[in-house]
Design a protein around this motif. Structure first.
Motif, short mmCIF file in Angstrom:
data_model
loop_
_atom_site.label_atom_id
_atom_site.label_comp_id
_atom_site.label_asym_id
_atom_site.label_seq_id
_atom_site.Cartn_x
_atom_site.Cartn_y
_atom_site.Cartn_z
N UNK A 59 -15.12 0.71 -6.17
CA UNK A 59 -14.53 1.75 -7.00
C UNK A 59 -13.34 2.46 -6.35
N UNK A 60 -13.14 2.26 -5.06
CA UNK A 60 -12.06 2.93 -4.34
C UNK A 60 -11.16 1.88 -3.70
N UNK A 61 -9.86 1.98 -3.97
CA UNK A 61 -8.87 1.14 -3.31
C UNK A 61 -8.15 2.01 -2.29
N UNK A 62 -8.16 1.57 -1.04
CA UNK A 62 -7.52 2.32 0.04
C UNK A 62 -6.38 1.49 0.60
N UNK A 63 -5.17 2.05 0.52
CA UNK A 63 -4.01 1.43 1.17
C UNK A 63 -3.81 2.11 2.51
N UNK A 64 -3.40 1.34 3.51
CA UNK A 64 -3.21 1.89 4.86
C UNK A 64 -1.96 1.30 5.50
N UNK A 65 -1.28 2.12 6.30
CA UNK A 65 -0.07 1.69 7.01
C UNK A 65 -0.14 2.14 8.46
N UNK A 66 0.19 1.23 9.36
CA UNK A 66 0.28 1.54 10.78
C UNK A 66 1.65 2.14 11.04
N UNK A 67 1.71 3.47 11.12
CA UNK A 67 3.00 4.13 11.32
C UNK A 67 3.48 4.06 12.76
N UNK A 68 2.68 3.54 13.66
CA UNK A 68 3.18 3.31 15.02
C UNK A 68 4.08 2.07 15.04
N UNK A 69 3.96 1.23 14.03
CA UNK A 69 4.80 0.04 13.89
C UNK A 69 6.12 0.42 13.20
N UNK A 70 6.03 1.07 12.03
CA UNK A 70 7.16 1.62 11.29
C UNK A 70 6.64 2.73 10.40
#
Length: 161
Positions: A59-70
């Motif tokens: 029921x939950x879609x979680x998007x994630x970004x590694x901000x140490x990369x960009x």
């Protein structure tokens, strides 16, 4: 640039989208495929973003970004919102209604309008000990440790009797 969710550092930024209903198995396959495709082309001013996704409780879609990369930018966040809107349209889902609140009742996940949550709190059907989903968390570490928490420990506490 897609990477497995578990490979992202705990400092990664997350966005949580709760659906107004459970995803079917077929929808999970569709969302997963489309998410990998989106993340593989997700950029910030032409630079790749290192990201991932996870689906919780169907029921939950979680998007994630590694901000140490960009780091993400306004444009890259806008493109992720357009991606979510496309998923909503294709699957006839509501993933961005911030006026919906989710909480657990034993092992059941309940999604209600904020006004209903407030009424449940007044009626003490929702208490300080009720597990709520704090979709305001900002990092993977917060998501892993402070997403499912007691109402008394979240922003939901303002509605408790």
């Amino acid at each position: 640039m897609f990477t497995e969710y578990n490979n992202l550092p705990n400092t990664s930024r997350v966005w949580i989208y709760q659906s107004d209903r459970e995803f079917t198995e077929k929808e999970i396959e569709f969302i997963s495929s489309k998410s990998v495709d989106f993340i593989n082309q997700w950029t910030r001013h032409g630079d790749d973003l290192k990201g991932s996704f996870t689906i919780k409780y169907n029921q939950f879609l979680v998007l994630a970004v590694d901000e140490s990369f960009n780091n993400v930018s306004g444009c890259s966040i806008d493109s992720s919102v357009r991606f979510i809107q496309k998923i909503e349209n294709e699957l006839k889902l509501d993933l961005m209604n911030k006026m919906n609140v989710t909480f657990k009742d034993n092992n059941n996940i309940n999604l209600v309008k904020l006004s209903d949550f407030q009424r449940f709190a007044k009626e003490q059907k929702v208490t300080a000990e009720t597990i709520v989903f704090n979709n305001m968390v900002a990092t993977k570490a917060d998501f892993e440790n402070n997403w499912e928490i007691k109402a008394k420990d979240s922003w939901h506490k303002r509605f408790l009797v």
